[in-house]
Design a protein around this motif. Structure first.
Motif, PDB file in Angstrom:
ATOM      1  N   ILE A  27       9.172  50.393 -64.767  1.00  0.00           N
ATOM      2  CA  ILE A  27       9.917  51.614 -64.484  1.00  0.00           C
ATOM      3  C   ILE A  27      10.121  52.467 -65.727  1.00  0.00           C
ATOM      4  O   ILE A  27      10.045  51.993 -66.872  1.00  0.00           O
ATOM      5  N   ILE A  28      10.405  53.745 -65.474  1.00  0.00           N
ATOM      6  CA  ILE A  28      10.704  54.706 -66.515  1.00  0.00           C
ATOM      7  C   ILE A  28      11.637  55.742 -65.912  1.00  0.00           C
ATOM      8  O   ILE A  28      11.589  56.011 -64.700  1.00  0.00           O
ATOM      9  N   GLY A  33      16.998  61.021 -64.176  1.00  0.00           N
ATOM     10  CA  GLY A  33      17.445  59.651 -64.376  1.00  0.00           C
ATOM     11  C   GLY A  33      17.062  58.729 -63.245  1.00  0.00           C
ATOM     12  O   GLY A  33      17.560  57.604 -63.161  1.00  0.00           O
ATOM     13  N   ILE A  34      16.174  59.190 -62.370  1.00  0.00           N
ATOM     14  CA  ILE A  34      15.663  58.352 -61.287  1.00  0.00           C
ATOM     15  C   ILE A  34      14.601  57.408 -61.843  1.00  0.00           C
ATOM     16  O   ILE A  34      13.777  57.804 -62.670  1.00  0.00           O
ATOM     17  N   ALA A  35      14.618  56.161 -61.397  1.00  0.00           N
ATOM     18  CA  ALA A  35      13.615  55.188 -61.833  1.00  0.00           C
ATOM     19  C   ALA A  35      12.293  55.479 -61.135  1.00  0.00           C
ATOM     20  O   ALA A  35      12.215  55.455 -59.901  1.00  0.00           O
ATOM     21  N   VAL A 102      11.365  46.046 -65.866  1.00  0.00           N
ATOM     22  CA  VAL A 102      11.062  46.260 -67.284  1.00  0.00           C
ATOM     23  C   VAL A 102      10.918  47.759 -67.514  1.00  0.00           C
ATOM     24  O   VAL A 102      10.099  48.423 -66.865  1.00  0.00           O
ATOM     25  N   ILE A 103      11.719  48.286 -68.422  1.00  0.00           N
ATOM     26  CA  ILE A 103      11.620  49.701 -68.784  1.00  0.00           C
ATOM     27  C   ILE A 103      10.414  49.894 -69.704  1.00  0.00           C
ATOM     28  O   ILE A 103      10.171  49.085 -70.613  1.00  0.00           O
ATOM     29  N   HIS A 104       9.673  50.960 -69.455  1.00  0.00           N
ATOM     30  CA  HIS A 104       8.476  51.275 -70.235  1.00  0.00           C
ATOM     31  C   HIS A 104       8.676  52.565 -71.028  1.00  0.00           C
ATOM     32  O   HIS A 104       9.472  53.425 -70.649  1.00  0.00           O
ATOM     33  N   ASP A 105       7.954  52.672 -72.114  1.00  0.00           N
ATOM     34  CA  ASP A 105       7.930  53.905 -72.903  1.00  0.00           C
ATOM     35  C   ASP A 105       6.614  54.628 -72.665  1.00  0.00           C
ATOM     36  O   ASP A 105       5.563  53.994 -72.461  1.00  0.00           O
ATOM     37  N   PHE A 229      21.456  53.401 -67.191  1.00  0.00           N
ATOM     38  CA  PHE A 229      20.325  53.630 -66.289  1.00  0.00           C
ATOM     39  C   PHE A 229      20.208  52.489 -65.281  1.00  0.00           C
ATOM     40  O   PHE A 229      20.070  52.721 -64.064  1.00  0.00           O
ATOM     41  N   TYR A 230      20.294  51.258 -65.762  1.00  0.00           N
ATOM     42  CA  TYR A 230      20.252  50.096 -64.878  1.00  0.00           C
ATOM     43  C   TYR A 230      21.502  50.018 -63.993  1.00  0.00           C
ATOM     44  O   TYR A 230      21.427  49.671 -62.807  1.00  0.00           O
ATOM     45  N   PHE A 231      22.670  50.313 -64.574  1.00  0.00           N
ATOM     46  CA  PHE A 231      23.921  50.161 -63.839  1.00  0.00           C
ATOM     47  C   PHE A 231      23.978  51.076 -62.622  1.00  0.00           C
ATOM     48  O   PHE A 231      24.527  50.703 -61.582  1.00  0.00           O
ATOM     49  N   LYS A 232      23.440  52.280 -62.742  1.00  0.00           N
ATOM     50  CA  LYS A 232      23.488  53.181 -61.587  1.00  0.00           C
ATOM     51  C   LYS A 232      22.785  52.545 -60.387  1.00  0.00           C
ATOM     52  O   LYS A 232      23.283  52.610 -59.254  1.00  0.00           O
ATOM     53  N   ARG A 233      21.664  51.915 -60.624  1.00  0.00           N
ATOM     54  CA  ARG A 233      20.947  51.257 -59.530  1.00  0.00           C
ATOM     55  C   ARG A 233      21.707  50.019 -59.055  1.00  0.00           C
ATOM     56  O   ARG A 233      21.832  49.775 -57.851  1.00  0.00           O
ATOM     57  N   LEU A 234      22.206  49.253 -59.995  1.00  0.00           N
ATOM     58  CA  LEU A 234      22.952  48.029 -59.685  1.00  0.00           C
ATOM     59  C   LEU A 234      24.148  48.350 -58.788  1.00  0.00           C
ATOM     60  O   LEU A 234      24.390  47.678 -57.772  1.00  0.00           O
TER      61      LEU A 234
END
Length: 452
Positions: A27-28, A33-35, A102-105, A229-234
């Motif tokens: 994900i990115i 701020g959407i994954a 896994v966040i990607h660049d 970023f992760y928390f919003k989805r969580l």
């Protein structure tokens, strides 16, 4: 990438220990701020060191349309090269199988960072601090609402039902009873966060009906932005388990407070390890005042990043827990810039302007960029404010169009954030704003249809 699991954080390794890993979500973050990304079988992920996505994901508006941001070459949709940052590997415990995120660049074909990728924008700003021998430290606070399911946009948003069977009540800030009303949702938030290796500093009831706040421990800006970023989805996933929605809109409910992402900042001297906001005897330094001045002088031009939607500006209302100006004061929550009570080592500056609807990478990057300009240009703040700042005049834009005009002219901020990012962001947000202006609201139909 046969040894990629050895690079995972401890929490991710613990989560999959003894289990058969099924899937990896690559994900990115896009501009809102959407994954975005791809879900791939774990066996395939182990064989790849990167994957591709088109750069057009950064030209897309929140409604799914496209801003004319591609530039002189037109809308080619070039492939980006997305490389995993294994330090960000995290469980996705709400899924039905064993899944990691896994966040990607994002990089171009010459292996240069894509300048309008939000995580790259924040990395750029942090590097500017490092180049000066400084290490920025931030601590975000996340406010959000738990609301009843809303499947008809024409209907107003209503508070969720608590465990008592009654709708969540407003004006119950810091009430433990109110927090208990959402106990099952909060339990899942804690459980998910533990699986993901996140440390929550606390959860409190805020002033709105069904409004909660989560505080995170201070640390590296990129790492903390990853966590938000992760928390919003969580949080959204935890809410859905209990027949409610979690919303991060800046102002979801009429006559209720809005939701902010307050950002606390301190700056550490890399060589000495000391907080540059405090002197040898514990007093406030010039750097402390320069940073505050940078926020005062440059936040108006950057508000379009911290308040990225037309709804964002509904939050800046007198006496509704959001600032209307950029006065600064010590231990005063009516001002836009607050200096919390602390000892010299923990001296910090709180930016209370950013809405929870902003992209966490961009909101933190913008706030740090404003402080950086104040430090570099040795700017001086206005005099400390005393009293109720709501009694004063507002000095921030009240509508998105004005904020975008200021942002487009803010060349100093553009140089810090990256000119190409500023160009793309401005075009995409202008497209969103102009699309909104085509919508006729219920208020207009009610009061103007037969009266004017």
């Amino acid at each position: 990438m046969a040894d990629w699991k050895d690079q995972l954080p401890q929490a991710a390794r613990t989560y999959i220990d003894g289990q058969r890993l099924d899937e990896v979500e690559c994900i990115i973050s896009d501009l809102p701020g959407i994954a975005r990304g791809k879900a791939v079988p774990a066996s395939k992920f182990a064989k790849q060191s990167y994957f591709h996505l088109p750069d057009s994901i950064f030209y897309q508006t929140i409604t799914g349309d496209w801003g004319e941001a591609a530039g002189e070459d037109g809308f080619i949709e070039r492939d980006m090269i997305l490389k995993p940052d294994f330090t960000t590997a995290s469980a996705a415990p709400w899924t039905g199988d064993w899944t990691l995120q896994v966040i990607h660049d994002a990089y171009d074909r010459d292996d240069k960072p894509i300048p309008f990728s939000p995580r790259n924008v924040l990395k750029r700003v942090v590097q500017l601090y490092h180049d000066k021998g400084w290490k920025p430290v931030v601590a975000p606070e996340m406010e959000f609402f738990l609301v009843a399911p809303n499947v008809d946009p024409a209907q107003g948003i209503k508070p969720m039902m608590g465990r008592s069977g009654r709708p969540a009540a407003a004006r119950q800030a810091y009430s433990m009873t109110a927090v208990d009303e959402f106990g099952p949702v909060i339990d899942d938030i804690y459980d998910f966060a533990e699986h993901q290796g996140f440390e929550i500093d606390g959860i409190t009831q805020e002033g709105g009906a069904g409004q909660l706040e989560i505080n995170l421990r201070h640390g590296n800006p990129v790492k903390l932005a990853d966590e938000v970023f992760y928390f919003k989805r969580l949080i959204r996933e935890a809410a859905l388990r209990h027949n409610c929605f979690a919303t991060f809109m800046a102002k979801p409910i009429e006559d209720e407070p809005g939701s902010a992402m307050h950002i606390h900042h301190s700056i550490i001297d890399i060589e000495t390890g000391q907080n540059i906001f405090s002197g040898p005897q514990g007093g406030e330094t010039d750097a402390f005042y320069h940073f505050i001045a940078g926020l005062q002088n440059h936040l108006p031009a950057g508000l379009a990043v911290m308040a990225p939607y037309v709804n964002s500006y509904r939050r800046y209302v007198k006496d509704h827990a959001a600032p209307i100006n950029l006065e600064w004061a010590r231990d005063n929550r009516t001002t836009g810039i607050r200096v919390p009570l602390s000892g010299p080592e923990a001296r910090r500056v709180e930016n209370r302007i950013a809405g929870m609807d902003c992209n966490p990478y961009l909101g933190i990057a913008l706030s740090l960029a404003c402080g950086y300009l104040g430090l570099i240009q040795q700017e001086r703040p206005r005099r400390q404010f005393y009293g109720d700042a709501y009694e004063g005049d507002g000095d921030i834009p009240q509508v998105m169009g004005n904020a975008l005009d200021l942002f487009d002219e803010a060349t100093a901020l553009h140089e810090v954030l990256g000119p190409e990012f500023a160009r793309v962001y401005g075009i995409v947000k202008r497209a969103e704003y102009e699309e909104f202006l085509q919508v006729i609201s219920p208020w207009e139909r009610e009061h103007l249809l037969i009266n004017v």
